[in-house]
Enzyme design. Sequence first.
Site, mmCIF file in Angstrom:
data_model
loop_
_atom_site.group_PDB
_atom_site.id
_atom_site.type_symbol
_atom_site.label_atom_id
_atom_site.label_comp_id
_atom_site.label_asym_id
_atom_site.label_seq_id
_atom_site.Cartn_x
_atom_site.Cartn_y
_atom_site.Cartn_z
ATOM 1 N N GLU A 1 -25.706 73.057 90.388
ATOM 2 C CA GLU A 1 -26.094 74.459 90.277
ATOM 3 C C GLU A 1 -26.942 74.725 89.033
ATOM 4 O O GLU A 1 -27.738 75.671 89.007
ATOM 5 C CB GLU A 1 -24.837 75.331 90.241
ATOM 6 N N ASP A 2 -26.786 73.912 87.999
ATOM 7 C CA ASP A 2 -27.439 74.230 86.731
ATOM 8 C C ASP A 2 -28.960 74.062 86.715
ATOM 9 O O ASP A 2 -29.640 74.849 86.062
ATOM 10 C CB ASP A 2 -26.812 73.417 85.599
ATOM 11 N N ILE B 1 -13.985 68.921 82.300
ATOM 12 C CA ILE B 1 -15.353 68.944 81.776
ATOM 13 C C ILE B 1 -15.951 70.334 81.949
ATOM 14 O O ILE B 1 -17.146 70.509 82.164
ATOM 15 C CB ILE B 1 -16.229 67.844 82.401
ATOM 16 N N ARG C 1 -26.337 77.321 76.207
ATOM 17 C CA ARG C 1 -27.199 76.575 77.123
ATOM 18 C C ARG C 1 -28.388 77.403 77.643
ATOM 19 O O ARG C 1 -29.337 76.842 78.178
ATOM 20 C CB ARG C 1 -26.382 76.092 78.323
ATOM 21 N N HIS D 1 -20.257 78.798 80.059
ATOM 22 C CA HIS D 1 -21.259 79.443 80.894
ATOM 23 C C HIS D 1 -20.781 80.835 81.283
ATOM 24 O O HIS D 1 -19.572 81.083 81.382
ATOM 25 C CB HIS D 1 -21.502 78.651 82.189
ATOM 26 N N CYS E 1 -20.107 75.347 90.399
ATOM 27 C CA CYS E 1 -20.995 74.384 89.739
ATOM 28 C C CYS E 1 -21.533 73.292 90.660
ATOM 29 O O CYS E 1 -22.630 72.775 90.453
ATOM 30 C CB CYS E 1 -20.273 73.700 88.585
ATOM 31 N N ASP F 1 -23.763 64.477 84.426
ATOM 32 C CA ASP F 1 -23.462 65.882 84.694
ATOM 33 C C ASP F 1 -24.182 66.411 85.936
ATOM 34 O O ASP F 1 -24.015 67.587 86.281
ATOM 35 C CB ASP F 1 -23.856 66.753 83.504
ATOM 36 N N ARG G 1 -29.230 66.649 79.730
ATOM 37 C CA ARG G 1 -29.537 67.031 81.105
ATOM 38 C C ARG G 1 -31.016 67.341 81.296
ATOM 39 O O ARG G 1 -31.416 67.866 82.340
ATOM 40 C CB ARG G 1 -28.692 68.250 81.502
#
Length: 239
Positions: free
Chosen positions: A48-49, A225, A113, A144, A231, A43, A68
């Site tokens: 960006e996460d 996904i 998340r 998100h 992202c 992932d 992650r």
Amino acid sequence: MRDGDHDDPAYDDVLTEHTAYAEALRALGLTIEILEPLEAFPDSIFVEDPALVFGESAILLNPGASTRAGEAAAILPALEQRFPQVLRLAEGFVDGGDVLVTPGEVLIGLSARTDRAGAEALIAVLDRLGRKGRIVVTPANVLHFKTGCGLIDEETVAVVAELDDAAIFGSLRRIVVPAEEAAGANLLRVRDTVLLGTGFPQLRDLVEACGVSTRTLPIAEIGKIDAGLSCMSLRWRAA
């Protein structure tokens, strides 16, 4: 949509979409650097996460999915090379996909998340940078916060119907994405252009009716996904 609701994407098709994405950012005048792949973290294409970046600093986040958990540590050296300071959360979990930076404040959506402890920790870090953070709630059927919204210009945000709420977006004007094109809500503003996924003609018309130029990109495979255009990059204006 929540993750796990789609067929698996084809690797070569994801690579094609990512390449087109990078080329579009370059065409809009951005300087692009693609980091080395992290084979242990599939992932990690959604860069960006694990971080939130501004021109003067970066904030290392803490993605909420257990798969992650190592991504933040992996991206830290790259952040330290590019920013004079890298701040960290004191506790909790935050995915960058739940963070929308608007002209007046930073909205942090609680989700599966991003938890309240992480959101409050992020607000404390933002305060050190002279920025205001505010906690909002991500609808239960949205992975998100930014899966369901994206800035069109300094005064306008595109939102899915579940996020059509003045209590969330304050004085920002809200353009509601047609229900049948909700998957296109994660659009990406780059300078004076808004990038949109292909296959969302009504949304494109709504954006262009705001006087904003658009450019479309294929996102069918990454959409499998539960990802979108914001992202796959960290974007900032050099200090």
